[in-house]
Design an enzyme around this catalytic site. Structure first.
Site, PDB file in Angstrom:
ATOM      1  N   GLY A 179       0.858  -1.191   0.000  1.00  0.00           N
ATOM      2  CA  GLY A 179       0.000   0.000   0.000  1.00  0.00           C
ATOM      3  C   GLY A 179       0.890   1.235   0.000  1.00  0.00           C
ATOM      4  NE  ARG A 180      -2.182   5.214   2.806  1.00  0.00           N
ATOM      5  CZ  ARG A 180      -3.496   5.049   3.016  1.00  0.00           C
ATOM      6  NH1 ARG A 180      -4.374   5.640   2.237  1.00  0.00           N
ATOM      7  NH2 ARG A 180      -3.924   4.318   4.023  1.00  0.00           N
ATOM      8  CB  ILE A 181       3.839   2.404   4.642  1.00  0.00           C
ATOM      9  CG1 ILE A 181       3.094   3.599   5.259  1.00  0.00           C
ATOM     10  CG2 ILE A 181       5.195   2.216   5.313  1.00  0.00           C
ATOM     11  CD1 ILE A 181       2.643   3.399   6.699  1.00  0.00           C
ATOM     12  NE  ARG A 220      -6.827  -6.674   0.944  1.00  0.00           N
ATOM     13  CZ  ARG A 220      -7.561  -5.810   1.612  1.00  0.00           C
ATOM     14  NH1 ARG A 220      -8.450  -6.251   2.470  1.00  0.00           N
ATOM     15  NH2 ARG A 220      -7.418  -4.518   1.436  1.00  0.00           N
ATOM     16  CB  THR A 273       7.154  -0.302  10.512  1.00  0.00           C
ATOM     17  OG1 THR A 273       6.851  -0.575   9.137  1.00  0.00           O
ATOM     18  CG2 THR A 273       8.651  -0.251  10.720  1.00  0.00           C
ATOM     19  NE  ARG A 310      -1.694   0.054  14.649  1.00  0.00           N
ATOM     20  CZ  ARG A 310      -1.072   1.157  14.199  1.00  0.00           C
ATOM     21  NH1 ARG A 310       0.222   1.156  13.987  1.00  0.00           N
ATOM     22  NH2 ARG A 310      -1.755   2.269  13.993  1.00  0.00           N
ATOM     23  CD  GLU A 336       3.032  -0.898  20.378  1.00  0.00           C
ATOM     24  OE1 GLU A 336       3.062  -1.490  19.293  1.00  0.00           O
ATOM     25  OE2 GLU A 336       2.796   0.306  20.511  1.00  0.00           O
ATOM     26  CG  HIS A 346       4.231   2.298  17.898  1.00  0.00           C
ATOM     27  ND1 HIS A 346       3.048   1.651  18.133  1.00  0.00           N
ATOM     28  CD2 HIS A 346       4.113   2.815  16.639  1.00  0.00           C
ATOM     29  CE1 HIS A 346       2.259   1.762  17.082  1.00  0.00           C
ATOM     30  NE2 HIS A 346       2.874   2.475  16.162  1.00  0.00           N
ATOM     31  N   GLY A 398       7.548   4.783  14.440  1.00  0.00           N
ATOM     32  CA  GLY A 398       7.418   4.863  12.977  1.00  0.00           C
ATOM     33  C   GLY A 398       7.168   6.266  12.446  1.00  0.00           C
TER      34      GLY A 398
END
Ligand code: NAP
Length: 327
Positions: free
Chosen positions: A157-159, A179, A237, A239, A268, A286, A288
């Site tokens: 996706g974006r990241i 997917r 990075t 979840r 977490e 965390h 990122g």
């Protein structure tokens, strides 16, 4: 708009709060900690909008406590696994997130982790500080070459795509799975789509960029770790619960994979037993999206979404536009 009351569950950079204060009555949690469940329920009550964080569990009870006048819960994150979006829709409350503005920072962090693990940066730093460095050695702390290797991206996706663009600079072969195939992404980066197991078997470095959903919970567990190369490095990075952290600790102990860079954790801020004792993991807390620039932009995006909802407009990053039918 000064008649509108907005609650912010934890302090964020002032630039965004200043914009919000120009148009609304704003109350911010004064303490730099996550609100308890009871505090959250009490503080959202009667608000027209709430700016919440990924550390706040926004379920139906919290949405109900906010009340019928509440227009939006604006999450200060792109991930929204902390929010029951379906429940919000039924209550006519918009949910928004902060996509795009944190893409570069998070992709950079995935690379920081990959290099830190592959080149043993943190382990080496500890070694030097402990006074163990007695001079350059031809066999001292040999790591893994990064340039020219094969990187596997789960969730382009974006990241994930931003992570891939950076890989091009290191002359890497890029594999991805997810997917759906993404022809534009393939054209831009030269990435090859492979099935999940092929990626696990063939990649030298695997980076996770999927959201946390029921489908991605424990996407990486004992079976998947066993399929990876003994020299593989896993970067997360995304979840924490996307990885079965207990299985990961076991695999790292047994040397089934070479190392891991984890920005996020299954429970977490708690860590799986034994994780912190391993030298072949790098575990920032965390971070990122944690640059001042990005956290400021995230705040401005969240505020833009809140102001749109209060103005009666569709928030630009609304995740449940159909909530309008229940307002
Ligand atoms: P995005 O653009 O929505 O990308 C997510 C990708 O995951 C998409 O390509 C999607 O495929 C794929 N995907 C979704 N469900 C999947 C499944 N069940 N199996 C395989 N692939 C699946 O999101 P993003 O902006 O890149 O952010 C990704 C995640 O990073 C966020 O959800 C968040 O949890 C995490 N994040 C963490 C930090 C941090 O501080 N560490 C910062 C920012 C974000 P489709 O294209 O087919 O939908």
């Amino acid at each position: 708009m000064a008649q509108f009351n907005v609650y912010v569950t934890r302090r964020i950079p002032d630039t965004a709060l200043d914009v919000l204060r120009q148009r609304c009555n704003v109350e911010v949690n004064p303490e730099d900690r996550v609100l308890t469940r009871d505090e959250l329920l009490a503080k959202v009550t009667g608000r027209d909008a709430v700016l919440c964080l990924l550390t706040d569990t926004i379920d139906d009870a919290v949405l109900a406590a906010a009340g019928k006048q509440c227009r939006i819960f604006a999450n200060y994150a792109v991930g929204y696994n902390n929010i029951d979006v379906a429940a919000a829709t039924k209550r006519g409350i918009f949910i928004s997130n902060t996509p795009d503005v944190l893409t570069a920072a998070t992709a950079d962090m995935a690379w920081a982790l990959l290099f830190a693990v592959a080149r043993r940066v943190v382990e080496g730093d500890k070694f030097t500080r402990a006074g163990k460095f007695h001079g350059w050695g031809p066999l001292l702390m040999l790591g893994q070459e990064v340039t020219g290797k094969t990187v596997g991206i789960i969730g382009a996706g974006r990241i994930g795509a931003a992570f891939a663009r950076r890989a091009k600079g290191f002359d890497m072969k890029i594999l991805y799975t997810g997917r759906s195939r993404k022809p534009d992404f393939e054209r831009e980066t030269g990435a090859t789509y492979v099935d999940f197991d092929t990626l696990l078997r063939e990649a030298d470095f695997i980076s996770l960029h999927v959201p946390l959903t029921p489908e991605t919970y424990h996407l990486i567990g004992e079976r998947e770790l066993k399929l990876m190369k003994p020299t593989a490095i896993l970067i997360n990075t995304a979840r924490g619960p996307v990885v079965d952290e207990k299985a990961l600790v076991a695999a790292l102990r047994r040397g089934e994979i070479w190392g891991a860079g984890l920005d996020v954790f299954e429970n977490e801020p708690a860590l799986a037993e034994g994780l912190a004792e391993l030298d072949n993991v790098v575990i920032p807390p965390h971070l990122g999206s944690a640059t001042l620039e990005t956290r400021t932009k995230m705040g401005l995006v969240a505020v833009e979404n809140i102001l749109a909802a209060l103005d009666g407009r569709m928030p630009p990053n609304c995740l449940n536009p159909e909530a309008r039918n229940f307002q």
